[in-house]
Design an enzyme around this catalytic site. Structure first.
Site, PDB file in Angstrom:
ATOM      1  N   ILE A 100     -59.916  23.043 -86.642  1.00 24.71           N
ATOM      2  CA  ILE A 100     -59.740  22.721 -88.051  1.00 24.71           C
ATOM      3  C   ILE A 100     -61.115  22.510 -88.675  1.00 24.71           C
ATOM      4  CG2 ILE A 100     -58.720  21.107 -89.695  1.00 24.71           C
ATOM      5  CD1 ILE A 100     -56.672  22.739 -87.974  1.00 24.71           C
ATOM      6  N   GLU A 101     -61.399  23.290 -89.683  1.00 21.88           N
ATOM      7  CA  GLU A 101     -62.662  23.207 -90.423  1.00 21.88           C
ATOM      8  C   GLU A 101     -62.348  22.696 -91.824  1.00 21.88           C
ATOM      9  OE1 GLU A 101     -66.179  26.324 -91.970  1.00 21.88           O
ATOM     10  OE2 GLU A 101     -64.541  27.035 -90.693  1.00 21.88           O
TER      11      GLU A 101
END
Length: 137
Positions: free
Chosen positions: A120-121
């Site tokens: 997850i960015e």
């Protein structure tokens, strides 16, 4: 044909309740129930539908696999505040802040993993300097 936007995507997860807790707590998404008790994560004008591994809805991806996604979300919240939120939730920072290239230009990103191992960015868009901008020495 010209596509307008992404409406939703599907994440295959091992534990729907754990996924809902993570995305609601760590990322501020809204959990909604639809259809016959299905769960979705809402943010902005998009949503993520959740499928439980081994109990996916048809039609589905050819090989739905928990932990195979790499997602980037844009926020106006400074990434330093994102890091603080993650720390308060017990979410481990994987990397960042680092500079990357997003769909509309430069972004400053931080990374973590969800309960299934998806990357997850979360990123801030960095406004580009206009070509005619005056440069100071």
């Amino acid at each position: 044909m010209e596509l307008e936007r992404l409406d939703h995507l599907v994440l295959t997860v091992r534990d729907i309740d754990a996924a809902c807790r993570f995305y609601e707590t760590a990322l501020g998404m809204r959990v909604a129930t639809f259809g016959a008790g299905r769960k979705a994560l809402h943010f902005g004008v998009q949503k993520i539908n959740l499928h439980e591994y081994g109990k996916e809805f048809e039609p589905k991806a050819a090989h739905p696999t928990p932990g195979s996604a790499d997602l980037c979300f844009i926020t106006a919240t400074p990434v330093e505040e994102v890091i603080d939120r993650w720390r308060s939730c017990g979410v481990e920072l994987v990397e960042g802040p680092v500079m990357r290239t997003g769909a509309r230009g430069p972004i400053r990103s931080v990374y973590c993993r969800d309960p299934d191992g998806n990357l997850i960015e979360v990123a801030n868009e960095i406004a580009a300097q206009p070509a005619h901008a005056e440069r100071k020495p």
